[in-house]
Design an enzyme around this catalytic site. Structure first.
Site, mmCIF file in Angstrom:
data_model
loop_
_atom_site.group_PDB
_atom_site.id
_atom_site.type_symbol
_atom_site.label_atom_id
_atom_site.label_comp_id
_atom_site.label_asym_id
_atom_site.label_seq_id
_atom_site.Cartn_x
_atom_site.Cartn_y
_atom_site.Cartn_z
ATOM 1 N N SER A 135 0.862 -1.184 0.000
ATOM 2 C CA SER A 135 0.000 0.000 0.000
ATOM 3 C C SER A 135 0.898 1.232 0.000
ATOM 4 C CB SER A 135 -0.883 -0.002 1.255
ATOM 5 O OG SER A 135 -1.510 1.247 1.468
ATOM 6 N N TYR A 148 -2.302 -0.930 10.711
ATOM 7 C CA TYR A 148 -2.260 -1.082 9.263
ATOM 8 C C TYR A 148 -0.946 -0.559 8.695
ATOM 9 C CZ TYR A 148 -3.923 -0.851 4.404
ATOM 10 O OH TYR A 148 -4.069 -1.006 3.049
#
Length: 268
Positions: A135, A148
């Site tokens: 990501s 995350y």
């Protein structure tokens, strides 16, 4: 970029980017093994793509023992792995309890590690490749997402470690770093903006993309095309790398955004 007859395992295949990748790979003639926690969407996707649904937890080594046995019984080998499972990990460090922390690491990092470890013997034998779905949160911190961000940063470390150790055996390992992508998970993340500004979903995506050079989020199929390239023989020299699929978001110099806005106001 043909994947014809290659056997590709996809984790997180039930929706979003994983499902788009399954369709894209199957359209190139690949045989897709679909792993995810929810059986109904996997079964529907398997029917659509001619793939094999293997419902279970990709972070569970015991599940992989059964999954690989079924893959080998049907196709005899694994040529590629796309570790696409992810999510969770929202909240600052103070808002993250032990259970939430472990869940974030399990879903985003353990799934990739256990999947890679399970598939490596086949990938070594086939001189195959793997792609880990990272990501842009692997490159910089986003707000209120401690678990995350930490796990996604660690995915790049895992990518490099695997590339160093198994490149000599002919296994290519790369990562993809998407920005905003229109998926069911991202739709949910738009809800606070929609509520705060009284906007619809389309307007919320415009808001989060306002400073992205392409001024829009990605579609899952666009990220799937990047993954398809990296898993194909066309990317034979690409190894140990991460590729941003973010519309230019990581090319922006954040501290100078105020000047860009000033120029836009002057022009308008």
């Amino acid at each position: 970029m043909s994947l014809h007859n290659k056997v590709i395992v996809i984790t997180g295949a039930g929706s979003g980017i994983g499902a788009a990748c399954a369709r894209a790979f199957a359209s190139q003639g690949a045989r897709v093994a679909l792993i995810g926690r929810r059986e109904p969407p996997l079964q529907a996707l398997a029917l659509e793509t001619g793939g094999l649904a293997l419902a279970g937890d990709a972070a569970d080594g015991a599940h992989w023992t059964d999954a690989l046995a079924r893959i080998h019984a049907r196709w005899g080998r694994v040529d590629g792995l796309l570790a696409c499972a992810g999510g969770l990990g929202m909240g600052s460090a103070l808002a993250t309890d032990d259970t939430a922390w472990r869940a974030a690491l399990s879903v985003n990092l353990d799934t990739a590690f256990v999947s890679a470890r399970a598939c490596l013997p086949d990938l070594i034998a086939q001189r195959g490749s793997m792609v880990l779905m990272a990501s842009i949160a692997s490159l910089a911190a986003v707000p209120e997402a401690c678990g995350y961000v930490t796990a996604k940063h660690a995915l790049l470390g895992l990518t490099r470690s695997l590339a160093k150790d198994f490149g000599p055996a002919g296994v290519r390992v790369n990562a993809v770093c998407p920005g905003w992508v229109r998926t069911p998970m991202a739709d949910l993340e738009m809800q606070p903006l929609m509520a705060a500004y009284g906007e619809d979903l389309k307007a919320a995506y415009r808001r989060v993309s306002a400073d992205v050079p392409l001024r829009r989020p990605a579609e899952p199929e666009e990220v799937a095309a990047v993954c398809r390239f990296l898993l194909s023989d066309e990317a034979a020299i690409v190894h140990g790398a991460w590729l941003a699929a973010d519309g230019g978001a990581t090319a922006v110099d954040v501290p100078t955004l105020a000047y860009s806005r000033l120029a836009a106001e002057a022009a308008g």
